[in-house]
Structure formats: structure tokens, C-alpha cells
Scaffold this active site. Structure first.
Site, PDB file in Angstrom:
ATOM      1  N   GLY A 157       0.831  -1.197   0.000  1.00  0.00           N
ATOM      2  CA  GLY A 157       0.000   0.000   0.000  1.00  0.00           C
ATOM      3  C   GLY A 157       0.865   1.246   0.000  1.00  0.00           C
ATOM      4  O   GLY A 157       1.442   1.565  -1.029  1.00  0.00           O
ATOM      5  N   SER A 164       6.663  -4.176  -2.396  1.00  0.00           N
ATOM      6  CA  SER A 164       6.054  -2.923  -2.806  1.00  0.00           C
ATOM      7  C   SER A 164       6.232  -1.885  -1.690  1.00  0.00           C
ATOM      8  O   SER A 164       7.360  -1.651  -1.263  1.00  0.00           O
ATOM      9  CB  SER A 164       4.588  -3.190  -3.149  1.00  0.00           C
ATOM     10  OG  SER A 164       4.062  -2.144  -3.897  1.00  0.00           O
ATOM     11  N   TRP A 165       5.157  -1.269  -1.188  1.00  0.00           N
ATOM     12  CA  TRP A 165       5.336  -0.392  -0.025  1.00  0.00           C
ATOM     13  C   TRP A 165       6.073  -1.144   1.084  1.00  0.00           C
ATOM     14  O   TRP A 165       6.897  -0.562   1.803  1.00  0.00           O
ATOM     15  CB  TRP A 165       3.999   0.132   0.508  1.00  0.00           C
ATOM     16  CG  TRP A 165       4.150   0.589   1.921  1.00  0.00           C
ATOM     17  CD1 TRP A 165       3.697  -0.045   3.048  1.00  0.00           C
ATOM     18  CD2 TRP A 165       4.878   1.738   2.373  1.00  0.00           C
ATOM     19  NE1 TRP A 165       4.100   0.646   4.167  1.00  0.00           N
ATOM     20  CE2 TRP A 165       4.822   1.737   3.782  1.00  0.00           C
ATOM     21  CE3 TRP A 165       5.586   2.754   1.719  1.00  0.00           C
ATOM     22  CZ2 TRP A 165       5.435   2.738   4.550  1.00  0.00           C
ATOM     23  CZ3 TRP A 165       6.199   3.739   2.490  1.00  0.00           C
ATOM     24  CH2 TRP A 165       6.114   3.729   3.881  1.00  0.00           C
ATOM     25  N   ASP A 192       6.499  -5.115 -14.229  1.00  0.00           N
ATOM     26  CA  ASP A 192       5.813  -4.441 -13.128  1.00  0.00           C
ATOM     27  C   ASP A 192       5.536  -2.987 -13.548  1.00  0.00           C
ATOM     28  O   ASP A 192       6.465  -2.219 -13.788  1.00  0.00           O
ATOM     29  CB  ASP A 192       6.726  -4.492 -11.894  1.00  0.00           C
ATOM     30  CG  ASP A 192       6.064  -3.979 -10.631  1.00  0.00           C
ATOM     31  OD1 ASP A 192       5.190  -3.091 -10.722  1.00  0.00           O
ATOM     32  OD2 ASP A 192       6.456  -4.446  -9.541  1.00  0.00           O
ATOM     33  N   HIS A 223       3.517  -7.129 -10.856  1.00  0.00           N
ATOM     34  CA  HIS A 223       3.788  -6.609  -9.512  1.00  0.00           C
ATOM     35  C   HIS A 223       3.376  -7.523  -8.360  1.00  0.00           C
ATOM     36  O   HIS A 223       4.057  -7.598  -7.338  1.00  0.00           O
ATOM     37  CB  HIS A 223       3.063  -5.267  -9.362  1.00  0.00           C
ATOM     38  CG  HIS A 223       3.266  -4.589  -8.051  1.00  0.00           C
ATOM     39  ND1 HIS A 223       4.440  -3.961  -7.718  1.00  0.00           N
ATOM     40  CD2 HIS A 223       2.462  -4.441  -6.978  1.00  0.00           C
ATOM     41  CE1 HIS A 223       4.334  -3.450  -6.499  1.00  0.00           C
ATOM     42  NE2 HIS A 223       3.154  -3.729  -6.031  1.00  0.00           N
TER      43      HIS A 223
HETATM   44  N1  STX Z   1       1.495   1.043  -3.947  1.00  0.00           N
HETATM   45  C1  STX Z   1       2.273  -0.085  -4.099  1.00  0.00           C
HETATM   46  C2  STX Z   1       1.918  -1.145  -3.114  1.00  0.00           C
HETATM   47  O1  STX Z   1       2.538  -1.266  -2.100  1.00  0.00           O
HETATM   48  C3  STX Z   1       1.974   2.155  -4.720  1.00  0.00           C
HETATM   49  C4  STX Z   1       0.817  -1.978  -3.406  1.00  0.00           C
HETATM   50  N2  STX Z   1      -0.067  -1.797  -4.304  1.00  0.00           N
HETATM   51  N3  STX Z   1      -0.932  -2.821  -4.215  1.00  0.00           N
HETATM   52  C5  STX Z   1      -0.531  -3.611  -3.273  1.00  0.00           C
HETATM   53  O2  STX Z   1       0.548  -3.110  -2.744  1.00  0.00           O
HETATM   54  C6  STX Z   1      -1.151  -4.895  -2.826  1.00  0.00           C
HETATM   55  C7  STX Z   1      -0.766  -5.968  -3.804  1.00  0.00           C
HETATM   56  C8  STX Z   1      -0.666  -5.276  -1.476  1.00  0.00           C
HETATM   57  C9  STX Z   1      -2.638  -4.755  -2.780  1.00  0.00           C
END
Ligand code: STX
Length: 325
Positions: free
Chosen positions: A50, A122-123, A277, A305
Site C-alpha cells: 500500500g 512494494s510499499w 511491473d 507486480h
Molecule cells: N502502492 C504499491 C503497493 O505497495 C503504490 C501496493 N499496491 N498494491 C498492493 O501493494 C497490494 C498488492 C498489497 C494490494
């Protein structure tokens, strides 16, 4: 979301926690955590994405439950943590990267863990780097996926128009709630709507924000993922928390996380990155790899991603299997 069935062939079996708890982190915030696997095993902490996405049940399954003590938490304001950022008048002032770093350290000490592996995508990869660079002595290994460091050009790529080159159809839906005159600064324009206490204003904005992200996370469109991420309560917390963090550049100096690798380069690490990604393009994983050649870079050739994509899930499991000793 029901657990993706294809993961049954790649990850460990479905498991339930042996312990659940709430960590009181101050300012009225309660952070939900759970522990799975072997209480005597090697400690690992799972950092979700997120920010604001919260945990899913399949996140428990990247680790051998016989060999790992698996700690998972819903970061402030999302999942089962309270107060929830979907509350109409939610206040996010006490929700920043550095609050989350402090929460992790408090959780580690409360659980009596000396050192733990840090696993984040990701985050979660940004939070893992921030945490490890602040508390390197607490970290035994690092496993990162879909590298995201919140530099200006990473945020502009995904939220200010770059990725419209690849998903022009979905981009139209993302910008639709924003009047033409406000489209030069979409993160700010979305902020005005997401912060509004009126659900008639913030919910449609949150759903549009979350749909853009959910629909662009996988190589092939995943209806279930989009449905779960656009459910109004989850979408509101996700969009509000992400937008708040991105408006502030994660409270990082530009380039801070890649510039800070000297503090952690002695820690064994694996970086897993999907070639296609779109959310967090491989350029960032590459920059991190150049700055930190000691960390092993695994590029998955046929993935985007999400950690639920087969090639990504398999590479992550291989990494945790190797570090289990
Ligand atoms: N946000 C990137 C991130 O961490 C910019 C992210 N986006 N979607 C997700 O994480 C999930 C797959 C966890 C829903």
C-alpha cells in the site's frame, strides 16, 4: 478475498495463527498482529503493501511453518488495526513511515525477539528498507519484492501520468473524478476529495483510486483482486493512507532509501522483481541493485507486480527456504 487456488501448488499450506494480539502504540492506535508457524522457529516479520492494503490470509504462506515463527501485522489505520482510516473523519497525523518503524521495533521487543528476517513487497519493501536502515542490529536477513522507494519520479510514473502509456483505458477512469483544471496535480486533487469527511465525496474517489491500482498490478486482469480492493471500506483506508504517504514523499529525503544502503549492506538479502511491473517499474530494483550489489537480484521474466503471480510467489518462497538454513 478467498485465497488464490494456484498458490496451493507454490506456497505452503493454509494455516491459522497460534496467537493474535493488539499492540497499543500510542495516540489511541491499536495495531493488530498475529503469529503463525513454529513458536520456536526463526522469526520473520511480514510487511504488507500500500501503504494501507492490510493483510491477506495467503501472506502467511511464504514461509515454512515448521521452521519459521511468522509475525504479521496490519499497519496503522488499516486491516484489523484501529482507529480505521475509513472512519469518515479519520485523522492520519499520527500515521507516518517513522511511526510504523517505531511500531515494528515495539512489536519486536514485546514479542521477545532478538533479531528477525524482514520480508516486504512494494510499499513493504520501502518500509523494510526504512526499518532495517534505522535498526540494522535487529535484522537477520531481508527479502524484498517489487521495489518501491517513493522517489518523485516513481510517484509521478504511477499517479501523475507515466503509466497511462501502458493502461490508457484504465487511466481515463482514474482521472474521471477530477475536474480538468485540477489534473496537473492528481495526488493533490485526490487528497482534497479523500480527506473530505463526507462519504459521498471520499468513497467514490477512494474506489477510483484503488481500482486504478488493483487493475494494473497483474499481467492479466484479476477480477477477484479488483473486487476485494474496491470494496468501499478497504478502498477508503487504502486510498487515504496511500495518498497521505505519497503527498509527503513518505517523509523521506529524495533518494534516501537507496542512498542509505551502506547501513545494511552486510545483511544477507534477496530482491525479487517482475520484469513487467507497471506499478513499481524495474528501474527502482535496478537502482537498488547497483547501489547494493551484495544483495541478490532475481528478475522474474513473466510477471508484473503482485506477490500472488506464480513466478514471483515461487521466487519469494525459494528465498525464504534458503534463509531458513
Ligand atoms: N502502492 C504499491 C503497493 O505497495 C503504490 C501496493 N499496491 N498494491 C498492493 O501493494 C497490494 C498488492 C498489497 C494490494
Amino acid at each position: 478475498m478467498t485465497q488464490p487456488e494456484h498458490l496451493d501448488e507454490i506456497l505452503y499450506p493454509r494455516i491459522k495463527p497460534y496467537d493474535r494480539g493488539e499492540l497499543l502504540v500510542g495516540e489511541g492506535n491499536r495495531v493488530y498482529y498475529e503469529q503463525c508457524g513454529n513458536p520456536e522457529g526463526k522469526p520473520v516479520v511480514f510487511l504488507h503493501g500500500g501503504p494501507g492494503a492490510g493483510l491477506s490470509k495467503w501472506h502467511r504462506r511464504f514461509f515454512d511453518p515448521e521452521r519459521y515463527r511468522i509475525v504479521l501485522l496490519d499497519q496503522r489505520g488499516c486491516g484489523r488495526s484501529i482507529p480505521h482510516a475509513s472512519d469518515p473523519d479519520a485523522d492520519l497525523r499520527h500515521n507516518t513511515t517513522w511511526h510504523l518503524v517505531a511500531d515494528l521495533e515495539l512489536l519486536r521487543r514485546n514479542l521477545g525477539i532478538e533479531t528477525w528476517m524482514v520480508f516486504g513487497g512494494s510499499w513493504g519493501s520501502a518500509l523494510a528498507l526504512a526499518y532495517a536502515q534505522t535498526h540494522p542490529e535487529a535484522v537477520s536477513e531481508i527479502v524484498l519484492r517489487g521495489i518501491f522507494t517513493l522517489r518523485r519520479h516513481e510517484l509521478e510514473w504511477f499517479y501523475e501520468g507515466g503509466a497511462s502509456a501502458i493502461f490508457p483505458d484504465l487511466w481515463e477512469d482514474f482521472i474521471a473524478p477530477i475536474p480538468v483544471l485540477e489534473r496537473a496535480h492528481l495526488i493533490e486533487a485526490y487528497h482534497r476529495r479523500l480527506a473530505d469527511p463526507d462519504p459521498a465525496v471520499h468513497v467514490p474517489a477512494a474506489v477510483a483510486w484503488s481500482r486504478w491500482e488493483a487493475a494494473t498490478l497483474t499481467l492479466e486482469h484479476d477480477d477477484e483482486l479488483v473486487a476485494s480492493m474496491t470494496e468501499p471500506k478497504a478502498a477508503t483506508a487504502f486510498a487515504r493512507i496511500e495518498n497521505h504517504y505519497f503527498l509527503h514523499g513518505g517523509w523521506f529525503r529524495e533518494g534516501q532509501l537507496i542512498g542509505g544502503v551502506d547501513a545494511i549492506r552486510h545483511i544477507p538479502a534477496v530482491i525479487v522483481q517482475g520484469r513487467y511491473d507497471v506499478c513499481t517499474p524495474i528501474m527502482t530494483a535496478w537502482d537498488l541493485h547497483r547501489a547494493w550489489p551484495e544483495a541478490e537480484l532475481v528478475v522474474v521474466p513473466d510477471a508484473s507486480h503482485s506477490a500472488s503471480e506464480p513466478g514471483i510467489a515461487a521466487a519469494l518462497r525459494a528465498a525464504t527456504d534458503r534463509f531458513a538454513g
